[in-house]
Design a protein around this motif. Structure first.
Motif, short mmCIF file in Angstrom:
data_model
loop_
_atom_site.label_atom_id
_atom_site.label_comp_id
_atom_site.label_asym_id
_atom_site.label_seq_id
_atom_site.Cartn_x
_atom_site.Cartn_y
_atom_site.Cartn_z
N HIS A 5 0.86 -1.18 0.00
CA HIS A 5 0.00 0.00 0.00
C HIS A 5 0.90 1.23 0.00
CE1 HIS A 5 -3.35 2.62 0.90
NE2 HIS A 5 -2.73 3.06 1.98
N ILE A 6 0.66 2.15 -0.94
CA ILE A 6 1.42 3.40 -1.00
C ILE A 6 0.47 4.53 -0.66
CG2 ILE A 6 2.73 4.98 -2.45
CD1 ILE A 6 3.79 2.54 -3.91
N ARG A 7 0.92 5.38 0.26
CA ARG A 7 0.07 6.48 0.71
C ARG A 7 0.95 7.69 1.05
NH1 ARG A 7 0.24 7.41 6.19
NH2 ARG A 7 1.05 5.73 7.51
N CYS A 8 0.28 8.81 1.26
CA CYS A 8 0.97 10.04 1.66
C CYS A 8 1.17 10.04 3.18
CB CYS A 8 0.14 11.26 1.26
SG CYS A 8 -0.11 11.39 -0.52
N GLU A 52 3.81 0.62 2.55
CA GLU A 52 3.56 -0.21 3.72
C GLU A 52 3.11 -1.60 3.28
OE1 GLU A 52 1.95 2.98 6.98
OE2 GLU A 52 0.49 2.20 5.54
N ARG A 53 3.51 -2.57 4.06
CA ARG A 53 3.05 -3.93 3.87
C ARG A 53 2.61 -4.44 5.23
NH1 ARG A 53 6.88 -6.81 0.46
NH2 ARG A 53 5.45 -6.36 -1.24
N ASP A 54 1.36 -4.86 5.32
CA ASP A 54 0.80 -5.32 6.60
C ASP A 54 0.96 -4.28 7.69
OD1 ASP A 54 0.06 -7.81 5.46
OD2 ASP A 54 2.09 -8.59 5.82
N GLY A 55 0.80 -2.99 7.33
CA GLY A 55 0.88 -1.91 8.29
C GLY A 55 2.30 -1.54 8.72
N ILE A 56 3.30 -2.18 8.12
CA ILE A 56 4.70 -1.91 8.46
C ILE A 56 5.31 -1.04 7.36
CG2 ILE A 56 6.97 -2.95 8.87
CD1 ILE A 56 4.88 -3.67 10.99
N LEU A 57 5.97 0.04 7.78
CA LEU A 57 6.64 0.92 6.82
C LEU A 57 7.81 0.16 6.19
CD1 LEU A 57 7.01 3.70 5.52
CD2 LEU A 57 8.36 4.36 7.53
N ALA A 89 7.75 0.39 -7.16
CA ALA A 89 6.38 0.85 -6.92
C ALA A 89 6.37 2.30 -6.42
CB ALA A 89 5.68 -0.06 -5.92
N LEU A 90 7.32 2.65 -5.54
CA LEU A 90 7.40 4.03 -5.06
C LEU A 90 7.75 4.99 -6.19
CD1 LEU A 90 9.18 3.40 -1.66
CD2 LEU A 90 6.99 4.61 -1.95
N LEU A 91 8.70 4.61 -7.02
CA LEU A 91 9.07 5.49 -8.14
C LEU A 91 7.92 5.64 -9.13
CD1 LEU A 91 12.78 4.54 -8.83
CD2 LEU A 91 11.87 6.66 -7.87
N GLU A 92 7.19 4.58 -9.38
CA GLU A 92 6.02 4.67 -10.27
C GLU A 92 4.98 5.61 -9.68
OE1 GLU A 92 4.84 0.61 -10.88
OE2 GLU A 92 6.43 0.27 -12.35
N ALA A 93 4.75 5.54 -8.38
CA ALA A 93 3.79 6.44 -7.73
C ALA A 93 4.28 7.88 -7.80
CB ALA A 93 3.56 6.02 -6.28
#
Length: 142
Positions: A5-8, A52-57, A89-93
């Protein structure tokens, strides 16, 4: 990667992000403190992206846009989560954010000595421009 999950970033994330950078990022900056990150997300709430994966940064990237240039900083993935597509994934976002904002080119700040990071950026399609050297000066508050 459906579980990624990618978020601000929100203000409640700041201390977690700072600890993450101490654990996962190569080197630190004078702006890597609570006030610096708070100022960033107050000025541009969508600039600091978290994975984040499973709520872990697991990763971060700062996708800054000043209306003219797109800048990527602080791409970092926790050592326990590397080689799983998180940086991609971060760079794509970040790139999607830049496109939405009308950006046309991304400048990335990458430590000279961080060879592993160089490979990540090349794999993502970035090219190093050796003819450019960045000159920096820390600003002090008077």
């Amino acid at each position: 990667m459906s579980d990624l999950h990618i978020r601000c970033t929100t203000p409640s994330d700041i201390d977690t992000v700072l600890q993450f950078w101490r654990d996962a990022a190569e080197g630190t900056s004078i702006s890597d403190d609570h006030d610096g990150v708070a100022r960033l997300i107050t000025t541009d709430p969508e600039a600091l992206l978290l994975a984040e994966r499973d709520g872990i940064l697991t990763g971060t990237v700062i996708a800054g846009f000043d209306g003219w240039r797109c800048s990527a900083y602080r791409l970092a993935v926790h050592p326990d989560h590397r080689r799983q597509g998180i940086a991609t994934a971060l760079l794509e976002a970040a790139e999607q954010r830049f496109i939405t904002l009308g950006g046309r080119r991304v400048d990335a700040m990458v430590l000279e000595a961080n060879e592993r990071a160089h490979h990540t950026w090349v794999a993502a399609g970035y090219q190093r421009e050796d003819h450019w050297r960045r000159w920096v000066k820390p600003l002090t508050q008077s």
